[in-house]
Design an enzyme around this catalytic site. Structure first.
Site, short mmCIF file in Angstrom:
data_model
loop_
_atom_site.label_atom_id
_atom_site.label_comp_id
_atom_site.label_asym_id
_atom_site.label_seq_id
_atom_site.Cartn_x
_atom_site.Cartn_y
_atom_site.Cartn_z
N TRP A 291 -12.09 10.12 -12.98
CA TRP A 291 -11.29 11.37 -12.88
C TRP A 291 -11.32 12.06 -11.63
O TRP A 291 -12.50 12.50 -11.27
CB TRP A 291 -11.54 12.19 -14.20
CG TRP A 291 -10.82 13.33 -14.34
CD1 TRP A 291 -9.54 13.72 -14.21
CD2 TRP A 291 -11.36 14.87 -14.63
NE1 TRP A 291 -9.53 15.13 -14.26
CE2 TRP A 291 -10.52 15.66 -14.60
CE3 TRP A 291 -12.76 15.08 -14.71
CZ2 TRP A 291 -10.85 17.18 -14.80
CZ3 TRP A 291 -13.14 16.76 -15.08
CH2 TRP A 291 -12.03 17.34 -14.86
N ASP B 292 -19.18 11.87 -20.40
CA ASP B 292 -18.11 12.83 -20.31
C ASP B 292 -17.22 12.47 -21.32
O ASP B 292 -16.63 11.16 -21.29
CB ASP B 292 -17.40 12.77 -18.98
CG ASP B 292 -16.08 13.66 -18.80
OD1 ASP B 292 -15.71 14.12 -20.07
OD2 ASP B 292 -15.35 13.55 -17.83
N LYS C 23 -7.66 17.60 -25.35
CA LYS C 23 -6.70 16.55 -25.67
C LYS C 23 -6.66 16.46 -27.32
O LYS C 23 -5.62 16.26 -27.83
CB LYS C 23 -7.06 15.13 -25.02
CG LYS C 23 -7.66 15.38 -23.68
CD LYS C 23 -6.39 15.65 -22.55
CE LYS C 23 -7.24 15.88 -21.34
NZ LYS C 23 -6.52 15.60 -20.15
N1 KET Z 1 -13.10 14.77 -18.40
C1 KET Z 1 -11.91 13.86 -18.11
C2 KET Z 1 -12.27 12.23 -18.11
C3 KET Z 1 -10.71 14.17 -18.00
O1 KET Z 1 -10.00 13.45 -17.76
C4 KET Z 1 -10.58 15.74 -18.30
C5 KET Z 1 -9.10 16.17 -17.77
C6 KET Z 1 -11.43 16.63 -18.38
C7 KET Z 1 -12.90 16.02 -18.41
C8 KET Z 1 -11.34 18.19 -18.36
O2 KET Z 1 -10.67 18.53 -19.31
P1 KET Z 1 -10.57 20.22 -19.86
O3 KET Z 1 -9.32 20.47 -20.00
O4 KET Z 1 -11.43 20.89 -18.76
O5 KET Z 1 -11.54 19.92 -21.03
N2 KET Z 1 -8.05 15.55 -17.47
C9 KET Z 1 -6.68 15.81 -17.60
C10 KET Z 1 -6.37 17.09 -16.98
C11 KET Z 1 -7.04 17.52 -15.63
O6 KET Z 1 -7.05 16.91 -14.72
O7 KET Z 1 -7.63 18.66 -15.66
C12 KET Z 1 -6.12 14.72 -16.45
O8 KET Z 1 -6.88 13.85 -16.12
O9 KET Z 1 -4.91 14.67 -16.28
#
Ligand code: KET
Length: 410
Positions: free
Chosen positions: A138, A219, A255
């Site tokens: 990511w 994660d 998500k």
């Molecule tokens: N870890 C992974 C692997 C991940 O894909 C995301 C978010 C997060 C943590 C963090 O999400 P949060 O909303 O802070 O709980 N991924 C999507 C959004 C982004 O980039 O912020 C994405 O990959 O599109």
């Protein structure tokens, strides 16, 4: 009357580049074409391509409103009922480590904030350690450790030749790393590849991590989204915990409960003894206090209500299965459209073997640019598309765009 300012104190501040993921959404908004499709950010859309609030979330919010709850500060560690619910959900409520008080859980600012807090902890208490991250990963992982001044290096993960996991490379790199490194692992539905280790491979990874006295750091941003089952998607984490290892786990409810903007998640540290967990928790609180003081309450109450009420918990699971099912349907339709339309004999079956929200198409940067510039399909430049932003009606159009980009752009 405004005074003319001829010299800014900010001359030395250059323009930052757009974010590789969230910047895609900004570019999408600015596109006026009717054809445009946003497959950039991993955010769930309905078949009508609209964002949606889960029914069970609306139900929990209604209850909260009726109760007339206040807006007092939460303690630094967050909402107690949330912290209990989130550890139960991750580890299983009857997990001995919970009963023994060996889990330090802090509500934090969703997955990102939880990772960042853990990174600050590593920087403070393990200043000589480095973090191993998968190649690719990511996009924000590297920023998080850079900003926390934690050194990192990559371990092999994705093999473009097999379009699968480079397990030998992964093991070799983790084995070769200095003893006591932190190994960042995606609990399930690896982002961006959609390729996870098998249960046997997880065991082998745990062997090597244990042998090398590394610290597993999970994660978990997609619990329930990979298989549709919350327990199954937590099995990687539980396997390490069952071995008696100390483990870090960052959790996100963006998500699986669709709570993106509520910024709700947690950092959990499973420790060898309850008094260790107490000390670790006290230091995490100490780190959180000057950063953001204490976390927001709304999302925490939603999660605590949904997970803590058997009826709502059941409703959530049903809605999550529906979301995961919709993504599986478009995955299948995209594969069918590609195999039907592409006459080159290329094997597209990797799309079906990938899991979770994304498909890692293998398109390179110029090909990904073509997807956007010519076809108005917005995606990240590493070739990742979010299937959560796709519907059945757009699968054929997407297949045409992928085939064009793959065969006609180098
Ligand atoms: N870890 C992974 C692997 C991940 O894909 C995301 C978010 C997060 C943590 C963090 O999400 P949060 O909303 O802070 O709980 N991924 C999507 C959004 C982004 O980039 O912020 C994405 O990959 O599109």
């Amino acid at each position: 009357m405004a005074l003319a300012v001829d010299a800014s104190r900010f001359e030395g501040v250059p323009m930052a580049p757009p974010d590789p993921i969230l910047g895609v959404s900004e570019a999408f908004k600015a596109d006026t074409s009717d054809l445009k499709l946003n497959l950039g950010v991993g955010a769930y859309r309905t078949e009508e391509l609209q964002p949606a609030v889960l029914n069970v979330v609306k139900k929990a919010e209604k209850l909260m409103l009726e109760k007339g709850e206040n807006k007092e500060y939460l303690p630094i560690e967050g909402f107690a009922a949330f912290n209990k619910a989130t550890a139960d959900l991750l580890l299983g409520a009857d997990n001995p480590v919970i009963k023994q008080g060996r889990v330090a859980t802090l509500q934090s600012l969703s997955g990102t904030g939880s990772l960042r807090l853990a990174a600050a902890f590593i920087q403070r208490y393990f200043p000589d350690a480095k973090v191993l991250i998968s190649s690719p990963t990511w996009g924000n992982h590297k920023n998080i450790f850079n900003d926390a001044r934690v050194p990192w290096s990559e371990y092999r993960y994705y093999d473009p030749k097999t379009v699968g996991l480079d397990f030998e490379g992964m093991i070799a790199d983790i084995q070769a790393a200095p003893e006591g490194s932190f190994v960042l692992l995606h609990g399930c539905a690896h982002n961006p590849t959609g390729i996870d280790p098998t249960p046997e491979q997880w065991e082998k990874l745990a062997d090597v991590i244990e042998e090398k006295k590394h610290m597993p750091f999970f994660d978990v941003a997609y619990q329930g989204f990979a298989s549709g089952s919350l327990d199954e998607d937590a099995s990687s984490v539980r396997l390490f915990v069952k071995r008696g290892l100390e483990v870090f786990v960052a959790q996100s409810y963006s998500k699986n409960l669709g709570l993106y903007a509520e910024r709700i998640g947690a950092i959990n540290v499973i420790c060898s003894a309850p008094e260790v967990a107490d000390r670790v928790k006290s230091q995490l609180k100490r780190l959180a206090r000057p950063m953001y003081s204490n976390p927001p309450i709304h999302g925490a109450k939603i999660v605590a209500n949904v997970v803590g009420d058997p009826t709502m918990f059941g409703e959530w699971k049903e809605e999550m299965e529906q979301m995961a099912g919709r993504i599986k349907n478009v995955r299948q339709k995209l594969y069918d459209s590609l195999t039907e339309k592409d006459q080159s004999g290329k094997d597209w079956s990797f799309i079906l073997s990938q899991i979770g929200m994304f498909s890692f198409t293998g398109l390179n940067r110029p090909q990904s640019d073509n997807m956007t510039d010519k076809w108005h399909i917005y995606m990240t430049k590493d070739g990742r598309i979010s299937l959560a932003g796709l519907n059945l009606a757009k699968c054929e159009y997407l297949a045409d765009a992928i085939i064009d980009s793959f065969h006609n752009v180098n």
